[in-house]
Design an enzyme around this catalytic site. Sequence first.
Site, PDB file in Angstrom:
ATOM      1  CG  HIS A   1      -0.319   0.016   2.542  1.00 41.91           C
ATOM      2  ND1 HIS A   1      -0.063  -1.141   3.242  1.00 41.91           N
ATOM      3  CD2 HIS A   1       0.129   1.020   3.351  1.00 41.91           C
ATOM      4  CE1 HIS A   1       0.505  -0.851   4.397  1.00 41.91           C
ATOM      5  NE2 HIS A   1       0.640   0.454   4.493  1.00 41.91           N
TER       6      HIS A   1
ATOM      7  CG  HIS B   1       3.983   4.540   5.304  1.00 41.99           C
ATOM      8  ND1 HIS B   1       3.135   5.074   6.247  1.00 41.99           N
ATOM      9  CD2 HIS B   1       3.492   3.303   5.050  1.00 41.99           C
ATOM     10  CE1 HIS B   1       2.194   4.202   6.548  1.00 41.99           C
ATOM     11  NE2 HIS B   1       2.371   3.117   5.832  1.00 41.99           N
TER      12      HIS B   1
ATOM     13  CD  GLU C   1       3.536  -0.441   7.109  1.00 41.16           C
ATOM     14  OE1 GLU C   1       2.939   0.304   6.306  1.00 41.16           O
ATOM     15  OE2 GLU C   1       2.981  -0.990   8.076  1.00 41.16           O
TER      16      GLU C   1
HETATM   17 CO    CO Z   1       1.183   1.392   6.271  1.00 45.16          CO
END
Ligand code: CO
Length: 134
Positions: free
Chosen positions: A7, A79, A130
Site C-alpha cells: 500500500h 509512506h 514500511e
Molecule cells: Co502502512
Amino acid sequence: MIGRLNHVAIVVPDLAAAAARYSGPLGATVSAPQALPDHGVRVVFVELPNTKIELMEPLDDGSPVAGFLAKSPSGGMHHVCYEVDDIAAARDRLVASGARVLGDGTPKTGAHGKPVLFLHPKDFDGCLIEIEQV
Ligand code: CO
C-alpha cells in the site's frame, strides 16, 4: 528481497471526508475505519485492483502523524509499504547494510494483523518505508 507494493499511505486531516472522496468522486471501495493505538492512527484502506491506499488520521495530539499534519495541514504522502517473506531476515539484511530500522527493531503488528517495521527515510531518498511480512 522486497516483493509487491502492499500500500501507499496518505495522511489526511479528516478521515471521514477523505474516505467519502475516495468512495464518491473516485468510485473506489473503502474499508470501515480502524483504530491502531500502537501506531497512534485511525485508518481506512482504499481497495484497488493492484494495491491499496491507506488513509490515516492521528488518534490524538500525541500521534506521530500529528506532527506531519502540523507541517502539512492539508495532508500528504506518508509512506510506502513493501511486502517481504521473512521480516526478521529482512531486518537483519537491512541492519547489516547500514540502514536504520525505527524503534527497537522488534516488529509491531500492522493494520492487517501482520508484523511490520519502518525504515528511516533518510536512508531511502526521503521516503519512509514500511515492510510487512505477508
Ligand atoms: Co502502512
